[in-house]
Scaffold this active site. Structure first.
Site, mmCIF file in Angstrom:
data_model
loop_
_atom_site.group_PDB
_atom_site.id
_atom_site.type_symbol
_atom_site.label_atom_id
_atom_site.label_comp_id
_atom_site.label_asym_id
_atom_site.label_seq_id
_atom_site.Cartn_x
_atom_site.Cartn_y
_atom_site.Cartn_z
ATOM 1 N N ARG A 98 0.870 -1.175 0.000
ATOM 2 C CA ARG A 98 0.000 0.000 0.000
ATOM 3 C C ARG A 98 0.906 1.223 0.000
ATOM 4 O O ARG A 98 2.009 1.201 0.566
ATOM 5 C CB ARG A 98 -0.901 0.010 1.232
ATOM 6 C CG ARG A 98 -1.804 -1.219 1.349
ATOM 7 C CD ARG A 98 -2.564 -1.221 2.664
ATOM 8 N NE ARG A 98 -3.454 -2.363 2.771
ATOM 9 C CZ ARG A 98 -3.127 -3.528 3.319
ATOM 10 N NH1 ARG A 98 -1.891 -3.703 3.809
ATOM 11 N NH2 ARG A 98 -3.993 -4.519 3.382
ATOM 12 N N LYS B 146 -1.888 -2.817 7.855
ATOM 13 C CA LYS B 146 -3.153 -2.500 8.511
ATOM 14 C C LYS B 146 -3.381 -3.385 9.723
ATOM 15 O O LYS B 146 -2.944 -4.536 9.765
ATOM 16 C CB LYS B 146 -4.312 -2.689 7.531
ATOM 17 C CG LYS B 146 -4.503 -1.556 6.542
ATOM 18 C CD LYS B 146 -5.758 -1.787 5.728
ATOM 19 C CE LYS B 146 -6.057 -0.618 4.812
ATOM 20 N NZ LYS B 146 -7.300 -0.844 4.032
ATOM 21 N N HIS C 284 -1.929 2.223 -6.503
ATOM 22 C CA HIS C 284 -2.834 1.101 -6.256
ATOM 23 C C HIS C 284 -2.946 0.214 -7.487
ATOM 24 O O HIS C 284 -3.124 -1.009 -7.376
ATOM 25 C CB HIS C 284 -4.214 1.618 -5.850
ATOM 26 C CG HIS C 284 -4.991 0.635 -5.028
ATOM 27 N ND1 HIS C 284 -4.589 0.245 -3.779
ATOM 28 C CD2 HIS C 284 -6.137 -0.047 -5.289
ATOM 29 C CE1 HIS C 284 -5.456 -0.633 -3.292
ATOM 30 N NE2 HIS C 284 -6.400 -0.832 -4.189
ATOM 31 N N ARG D 286 -0.259 -2.190 -7.329
ATOM 32 C CA ARG D 286 -0.608 -3.257 -6.375
ATOM 33 C C ARG D 286 -1.476 -4.306 -7.083
ATOM 34 O O ARG D 286 -1.290 -5.516 -6.916
ATOM 35 C CB ARG D 286 -1.344 -2.641 -5.184
ATOM 36 C CG ARG D 286 -1.732 -3.610 -4.064
ATOM 37 C CD ARG D 286 -2.153 -2.787 -2.853
ATOM 38 N NE ARG D 286 -2.845 -3.565 -1.842
ATOM 39 C CZ ARG D 286 -2.243 -4.282 -0.904
ATOM 40 N NH1 ARG D 286 -0.913 -4.358 -0.892
ATOM 41 N NH2 ARG D 286 -2.939 -4.937 0.007
ATOM 42 N N HIS E 12 -3.049 -9.227 3.356
ATOM 43 C CA HIS E 12 -4.478 -9.363 3.621
ATOM 44 C C HIS E 12 -4.717 -10.451 4.666
ATOM 45 O O HIS E 12 -3.997 -11.446 4.716
ATOM 46 C CB HIS E 12 -5.243 -9.714 2.345
ATOM 47 C CG HIS E 12 -5.367 -8.563 1.406
ATOM 48 N ND1 HIS E 12 -5.995 -7.389 1.749
ATOM 49 C CD2 HIS E 12 -4.925 -8.394 0.132
ATOM 50 C CE1 HIS E 12 -5.935 -6.550 0.726
ATOM 51 N NE2 HIS E 12 -5.293 -7.130 -0.251
ATOM 52 N N TYR F 164 -8.140 -7.606 -6.249
ATOM 53 C CA TYR F 164 -6.842 -7.268 -6.814
ATOM 54 C C TYR F 164 -6.487 -8.213 -7.953
ATOM 55 O O TYR F 164 -5.368 -8.657 -8.089
ATOM 56 C CB TYR F 164 -5.760 -7.341 -5.721
ATOM 57 C CG TYR F 164 -6.003 -6.362 -4.613
ATOM 58 C CD1 TYR F 164 -5.571 -5.045 -4.723
ATOM 59 C CD2 TYR F 164 -6.691 -6.736 -3.468
ATOM 60 C CE1 TYR F 164 -5.816 -4.123 -3.712
ATOM 61 C CE2 TYR F 164 -6.930 -5.829 -2.455
ATOM 62 C CZ TYR F 164 -6.486 -4.525 -2.581
ATOM 63 O OH TYR F 164 -6.731 -3.633 -1.588
#
Length: 339
Positions: free
Chosen positions: A179, A205, A278, A281, A304, A313
């Protein structure tokens, strides 16, 4: 409205000190609400806004050019516009603002309850691919490596040269798929060697950490940047930051798109296509999965928690199904028996 927006911005930023909101999220909320006020009219009374007024603002935002991009996305109708993801994010920010406005007593009724405009849904047919094709990705990566290995003559002073840094940014984005917030938050000490392999410890995250091995060409550019490029940019202000501006500050998220666009200018036109961080990604995920890389490994590379998220994705590649069927394991066994 301007006063309410200022007070709301102070509130969301205050939440970062308690850990209730990530600093990057707070800035997005605050920025979106400032944009909302500018599109609606900062001098208007907030409680006077109706659902129709908010609908109009949402439509204005949808048609608003993405000023972060040198190459603007243009819809078939001809007007530059925000992506569906940006529209959905903006709408969430405005909804959160009005929920707070109700609690704070700034409005009697929430106009979002009467809003009818919805952003385009993700999925389905897309006017433009999000991930780059093999040829486009190879062109971008080649330009990034050339930039890092053979810095072109430039009018800048030696301590303002960013070629190594720019090449490294594109290589990390395209090869590892982080990210953009993870990239700009990276510190030099997050990269280490284990068993002869360079790793990047990425802090993602939800407080999750992952160690991702770097392909050798990327590791070589990283080592060159740490030894030469970063030293030139270091002003002693950010002793830990990996990526520095020529002023010696940690590189901001908004600067990354400009770096990608500069590298894209070095790609031959037939292989050049505008792409966002992005989008790179997406490119990483698409090509790793197309190469039959284990899905759980791809999940761990991207950071993830759930395999199901990979569906977002993933772009379809031309000839991908045909290539898969040519190496069908069951047919191979049948042909072996016939022999």
């Amino acid at each position: 409205m301007a006063e309410c927006v200022d007070r709301y911005g102070e509130m969301v930023r205050a939440k970062t000190s308690t850990g209730a909101l990530a600093p990057a999220s707070a800035e997005v909320y605050a920025r979106d609400v400032v944009t909302f006020a500018a599109l609606a009219g900062a001098e208007r009374v907030l409680d006077d806004l109706t659902g129709e007024d908010v609908d109009e603002v949402l439509l204005r935002f949808a048609r608003k050019p993405d000023e972060r991009r040198r190459v603007r996305v243009v819809e078939p109708g001809g007007a530059p516009s925000q992506s569906a993801a940006s529209q959905a994010r903006f709408r969430r920010s405005v909804s959160a603002f009005f929920r707070y406005a109700v609690v704070a007593g700034w409005v009697q009724l929430n106009p979002m309850d009467a809003v009818t405009v919805r952003p385009k849904q993700r999925g389905g047919l897309r006017a433009e691919r999000r991930s780059l094709t093999v040829e486009q990705a190879e062109g971008l990566l080649g330009a990034a490596r050339d930039l890092a290995e053979e810095p072109a003559a430039a009018p800048r002073r030696r301590d303002q040269r960013t070629e190594l840094r720019d090449g490294l940014i594109v290589l990390l984005l395209a090869a590892v798929g982080p990210r953009v917030s993870e990239l700009t938050a990276a510190n030099a000490e997050d990269f280490f060697v284990n068993g002869g392999t360079r790793y990047w410890r990425i802090f993602g995250k939800g407080g999750r950490t992952r160690d991702v091995p770097l392909p050798r060409p990327v590791a070589e550019v990283l080592d060159a940047y740490l030894a030469e490029g970063r030293t030139l940019l270091d002003r002693g202000r950010e002793p830990k930051a990996l990526l520095l501006s020529w002023r010696g500050r940690r590189l901001a998220r908004g600067d990354v798109q400009g770096v990608i666009d500069r590298v894209l200018e070095r790609v031959e036109p037939v292989r050049r296509r505008s792409v966002t961080p992005h989008g790179l990604r997406h490119t990483t995920a698409t090509h790793l999965l197309a190469a039959a890389t284990d899905m759980d490994a791809v999940r761990r590379v991207l950071g993830h928690a759930d395999l199901s998220t990979l569906g977002r994705y993933r772009d379809e590649l031309p000839g991908e199904l045909e290539a898969a069927m040519r190496v069908h394991p069951l047919l191979g066994q049948v042909e072996g028996r016939r022999g």
